[in-house]
Design a protein around this motif. Structure first.
Motif, PDB file in Angstrom:
ATOM      1  N   SER A  16       0.855  -1.185   0.000  1.00  0.00           N
ATOM      2  CA  SER A  16       0.000   0.000   0.000  1.00  0.00           C
ATOM      3  C   SER A  16       0.894   1.239   0.000  1.00  0.00           C
ATOM      4  O   SER A  16       1.625   1.476   0.957  1.00  0.00           O
ATOM      5  N   PHE A  17       0.837   1.984  -1.120  1.00  0.00           N
ATOM      6  CA  PHE A  17       1.730   3.127  -1.306  1.00  0.00           C
ATOM      7  C   PHE A  17       0.946   4.433  -1.432  1.00  0.00           C
ATOM      8  O   PHE A  17      -0.201   4.449  -1.895  1.00  0.00           O
ATOM      9  N   GLU A  18       1.605   5.525  -1.047  1.00  0.00           N
ATOM     10  CA  GLU A  18       1.030   6.845  -1.264  1.00  0.00           C
ATOM     11  C   GLU A  18       1.069   7.179  -2.757  1.00  0.00           C
ATOM     12  O   GLU A  18       1.901   6.671  -3.502  1.00  0.00           O
ATOM     13  N   ASP A  19       0.167   8.038  -3.175  1.00  0.00           N
ATOM     14  CA  ASP A  19       0.133   8.480  -4.570  1.00  0.00           C
ATOM     15  C   ASP A  19       1.143   9.607  -4.748  1.00  0.00           C
ATOM     16  O   ASP A  19       0.789  10.776  -4.880  1.00  0.00           O
ATOM     17  N   LYS A  20       2.419   9.231  -4.733  1.00  0.00           N
ATOM     18  CA  LYS A  20       3.505  10.212  -4.795  1.00  0.00           C
ATOM     19  C   LYS A  20       4.644   9.630  -5.617  1.00  0.00           C
ATOM     20  O   LYS A  20       5.224   8.615  -5.233  1.00  0.00           O
ATOM     21  N   PRO A  21       4.954  10.220  -6.755  1.00  0.00           N
ATOM     22  CA  PRO A  21       6.005   9.662  -7.614  1.00  0.00           C
ATOM     23  C   PRO A  21       7.398   9.839  -7.027  1.00  0.00           C
ATOM     24  O   PRO A  21       7.649  10.770  -6.254  1.00  0.00           O
ATOM     25  N   LEU A  22       8.290   8.947  -7.402  1.00  0.00           N
ATOM     26  CA  LEU A  22       9.687   9.097  -7.032  1.00  0.00           C
ATOM     27  C   LEU A  22      10.306  10.234  -7.837  1.00  0.00           C
ATOM     28  O   LEU A  22       9.878  10.522  -8.956  1.00  0.00           O
ATOM     29  N   THR A  23      11.306  10.864  -7.282  1.00  0.00           N
ATOM     30  CA  THR A  23      12.016  11.912  -7.998  1.00  0.00           C
ATOM     31  C   THR A  23      13.004  11.285  -8.970  1.00  0.00           C
ATOM     32  O   THR A  23      13.378  10.113  -8.836  1.00  0.00           O
ATOM     33  N   ARG A  24      13.453  12.054  -9.943  1.00  0.00           N
ATOM     34  CA  ARG A  24      14.459  11.580 -10.882  1.00  0.00           C
ATOM     35  C   ARG A  24      15.725  11.161 -10.131  1.00  0.00           C
ATOM     36  O   ARG A  24      16.348  10.138 -10.451  1.00  0.00           O
ATOM     37  N   GLU A  25      16.095  11.915  -9.112  1.00  0.00           N
ATOM     38  CA  GLU A  25      17.286  11.592  -8.327  1.00  0.00           C
ATOM     39  C   GLU A  25      17.128  10.236  -7.628  1.00  0.00           C
ATOM     40  O   GLU A  25      18.052   9.416  -7.636  1.00  0.00           O
ATOM     41  N   GLN A  26      15.969   9.991  -7.057  1.00  0.00           N
ATOM     42  CA  GLN A  26      15.734   8.706  -6.386  1.00  0.00           C
ATOM     43  C   GLN A  26      15.812   7.548  -7.376  1.00  0.00           C
ATOM     44  O   GLN A  26      16.429   6.511  -7.086  1.00  0.00           O
ATOM     45  N   ILE A  27      15.204   7.732  -8.539  1.00  0.00           N
ATOM     46  CA  ILE A  27      15.225   6.681  -9.556  1.00  0.00           C
ATOM     47  C   ILE A  27      16.661   6.371  -9.981  1.00  0.00           C
ATOM     48  O   ILE A  27      17.065   5.203 -10.078  1.00  0.00           O
ATOM     49  N   GLU A  28      17.441   7.406 -10.218  1.00  0.00           N
ATOM     50  CA  GLU A  28      18.819   7.208 -10.667  1.00  0.00           C
ATOM     51  C   GLU A  28      19.672   6.548  -9.588  1.00  0.00           C
ATOM     52  O   GLU A  28      20.518   5.690  -9.891  1.00  0.00           O
ATOM     53  N   ILE A  29      19.469   6.922  -8.323  1.00  0.00           N
ATOM     54  CA  ILE A  29      20.216   6.304  -7.227  1.00  0.00           C
ATOM     55  C   ILE A  29      19.885   4.815  -7.151  1.00  0.00           C
ATOM     56  O   ILE A  29      20.778   3.968  -6.981  1.00  0.00           O
ATOM     57  N   ILE A  30      18.612   4.486  -7.285  1.00  0.00           N
ATOM     58  CA  ILE A  30      18.183   3.090  -7.218  1.00  0.00           C
ATOM     59  C   ILE A  30      18.785   2.278  -8.368  1.00  0.00           C
ATOM     60  O   ILE A  30      19.297   1.175  -8.171  1.00  0.00           O
ATOM     61  N   VAL A  31      18.754   2.833  -9.582  1.00  0.00           N
ATOM     62  CA  VAL A  31      19.300   2.123 -10.742  1.00  0.00           C
ATOM     63  C   VAL A  31      20.816   2.018 -10.658  1.00  0.00           C
ATOM     64  O   VAL A  31      21.402   0.962 -10.953  1.00  0.00           O
ATOM     65  N   GLU A  32      21.480   3.089 -10.233  1.00  0.00           N
ATOM     66  CA  GLU A  32      22.937   3.039 -10.083  1.00  0.00           C
ATOM     67  C   GLU A  32      23.344   2.025  -9.017  1.00  0.00           C
ATOM     68  O   GLU A  32      24.365   1.342  -9.159  1.00  0.00           O
ATOM     69  N   SER A  33      22.543   1.921  -7.967  1.00  0.00           N
ATOM     70  CA  SER A  33      22.812   0.917  -6.930  1.00  0.00           C
ATOM     71  C   SER A  33      22.642  -0.486  -7.499  1.00  0.00           C
ATOM     72  O   SER A  33      23.417  -1.396  -7.192  1.00  0.00           O
ATOM     73  N   ALA A  34      21.630  -0.671  -8.343  1.00  0.00           N
ATOM     74  CA  ALA A  34      21.435  -1.964  -9.004  1.00  0.00           C
ATOM     75  C   ALA A  34      22.654  -2.308  -9.854  1.00  0.00           C
ATOM     76  O   ALA A  34      23.155  -3.438  -9.828  1.00  0.00           O
ATOM     77  N   GLN A  35      23.164  -1.328 -10.573  1.00  0.00           N
ATOM     78  CA  GLN A  35      24.312  -1.560 -11.456  1.00  0.00           C
ATOM     79  C   GLN A  35      25.595  -1.841 -10.685  1.00  0.00           C
ATOM     80  O   GLN A  35      26.542  -2.412 -11.240  1.00  0.00           O
ATOM     81  N   ALA A  36      25.627  -1.460  -9.414  1.00  0.00           N
ATOM     82  CA  ALA A  36      26.821  -1.695  -8.597  1.00  0.00           C
ATOM     83  C   ALA A  36      26.908  -3.133  -8.105  1.00  0.00           C
ATOM     84  O   ALA A  36      27.921  -3.544  -7.546  1.00  0.00           O
ATOM     85  N   ALA A  37      25.852  -3.920  -8.331  1.00  0.00           N
ATOM     86  CA  ALA A  37      25.851  -5.323  -7.892  1.00  0.00           C
ATOM     87  C   ALA A  37      26.894  -6.123  -8.666  1.00  0.00           C
ATOM     88  O   ALA A  37      27.289  -5.772  -9.780  1.00  0.00           O
ATOM     89  N   SER A  38      27.326  -7.214  -8.064  1.00  0.00           N
ATOM     90  CA  SER A  38      28.252  -8.113  -8.748  1.00  0.00           C
ATOM     91  C   SER A  38      27.595  -8.661 -10.011  1.00  0.00           C
ATOM     92  O   SER A  38      26.375  -8.851 -10.071  1.00  0.00           O
ATOM     93  N   THR A  39      28.422  -8.911 -11.028  1.00  0.00           N
ATOM     94  CA  THR A  39      27.923  -9.453 -12.286  1.00  0.00           C
ATOM     95  C   THR A  39      28.919 -10.480 -12.808  1.00  0.00           C
ATOM     96  O   THR A  39      30.127 -10.234 -12.810  1.00  0.00           O
ATOM     97  N   SER A  40      28.442 -11.627 -13.225  1.00  0.00           N
ATOM     98  CA  SER A  40      29.312 -12.714 -13.650  1.00  0.00           C
ATOM     99  C   SER A  40      30.157 -12.318 -14.860  1.00  0.00           C
ATOM    100  O   SER A  40      29.630 -11.939 -15.906  1.00  0.00           O
ATOM    101  N   SER A  41      31.479 -12.401 -14.699  1.00  0.00           N
ATOM    102  CA  SER A  41      32.425 -12.123 -15.791  1.00  0.00           C
ATOM    103  C   SER A  41      32.179 -10.761 -16.445  1.00  0.00           C
ATOM    104  O   SER A  41      32.478 -10.579 -17.621  1.00  0.00           O
ATOM    105  N   TYR A  42      31.605  -9.826 -15.681  1.00  0.00           N
ATOM    106  CA  TYR A  42      31.365  -8.461 -16.170  1.00  0.00           C
ATOM    107  C   TYR A  42      30.367  -8.432 -17.328  1.00  0.00           C
ATOM    108  O   TYR A  42      30.300  -7.476 -18.093  1.00  0.00           O
ATOM    109  N   ILE A  43      29.522  -9.477 -17.426  1.00  0.00           N
ATOM    110  CA  ILE A  43      28.647  -9.600 -18.591  1.00  0.00           C
ATOM    111  C   ILE A  43      27.448  -8.653 -18.528  1.00  0.00           C
ATOM    112  O   ILE A  43      26.906  -8.260 -19.552  1.00  0.00           O
ATOM    113  N   GLN A  44      27.002  -8.308 -17.311  1.00  0.00           N
ATOM    114  CA  GLN A  44      25.905  -7.348 -17.130  1.00  0.00           C
ATOM    115  C   GLN A  44      24.681  -7.723 -17.989  1.00  0.00           C
ATOM    116  O   GLN A  44      24.190  -6.934 -18.786  1.00  0.00           O
ATOM    117  N   ALA A  45      24.208  -8.942 -17.754  1.00  0.00           N
ATOM    118  CA  ALA A  45      23.173  -9.518 -18.635  1.00  0.00           C
ATOM    119  C   ALA A  45      21.762  -9.232 -18.131  1.00  0.00           C
ATOM    120  O   ALA A  45      20.970 -10.142 -17.912  1.00  0.00           O
TER     121      ALA A  45
END
Length: 247
Positions: A16-45
């Motif tokens: 159950s969420f409020e009707d409030k969009p994430l900011t561009r900064e929040q979205i980018e931080i979340i995606v950049e954090s996802a990209q910082a995860a380990s990736t097998s052989s640098y394949i980023q699949a």
């Protein structure tokens, strides 16, 4: 104990969420954090598709089993196993990569890469005071999801991630005992039934307290009932149709 571990151990699914969009900064931080995860052989699949269009979210909610929180959240991410770019790389470099990217191994790599990225994204979101809920229901009808999101061959939408400002906090569900999950030196089944029986009592009490006695089922009962019903049995054909796991 530190703030990172506190965030991890405080996890619960928010529906159950409020009707409030994430900011561009929040979205980018979340995606950049996802990209910082380990990736097998640098394949980023993997790839991540952000969905904010209300009509698309409404359709995804329907496809996911009419889950309202797929439509009503701050931002909806779809995590995909992605080897499309690697086929493209083969063409760029003049190499025959098809046997490799159609192997079971690379299929597993893409699934694992996407999952690691998603968990990083979830922790980042929760550390920002946001709530999250994984949505496996998008796999109910991947053909329709694929059309809606313009998914090419060699890409599989795996699950959604609803993120937003919690309107209502849910209770934290007790997990299996550490001794049942963590094995030392070898897989140990010596106390399997004893541990499951003990856990059943914990879960039954949890449901009883949460529902005022209306629900008292155990974990093994819940799992057996769920697994007895076959679901998404089309998946093997879909995966092969997307040119994954063919060799």
């Amino acid at each position: 104990m530190n703030t990172v571990i506190e965030t991890i151990l405080n996890h619960r699914s928010i529906r159950s969420f409020e009707d409030k969009p994430l900011t561009r900064e929040q979205i980018e931080i979340i995606v950049e954090s996802a990209q910082a995860a380990s990736t097998s052989s640098y394949i980023q699949a993997y790839s991540i598709i952000g969905v904010t269009d209300r009509e698309k979210k409404k359709k995804l909610a329907e496809l996911a089993g009419n889950q309202s929180y797929v439509e009503e959240n701050g931002h909806f991410f779809v995590f995909c196993a992605d080897l499309f770019r690697h086929e493209y790389i083969g063409k760029m470099e003049g190499k025959d990569v098809i046997p490799s990217i159609e192997s079971t191994e690379k299929f597993m790599v893409a699934l694992i890469d996407a999952s690691l990225a998603a968990q990083n994204a979830s922790l980042a979101a929760e550390s920002l005071g946001l709530g999250i809920c994984y949505i496996g229901g998008i796999r109910n009808n991947l053909d329709e999801v694929g059309k809606l999101l313009n998914i090419p061959e060699r890409v599989i939408p795996l699950f959604g991630l609803a993120v937003g400002y919690p309107k209502k906090m849910t209770d934290k569900k007790p997990r299996l005992p550490l001794s049942h999950v963590y094995h030392e030196e070898q897989y140990n089944t010596d106390h399997y039934e004893e541990e499951l029986t003990s856990y059943n009592k914990v879960i039954s009490s949890y449901y009883k307290e949460r529902t005022g006695g209306k629900r008292t089922d155990t974990w093994t009962e819940q799992m057996a009932n769920m697994l007895e019903k076959q679901s998404r049995m089309y998946m093997k054909n879909y995966v092969e149709g997307q040119k994954f796991n063919k060799q």
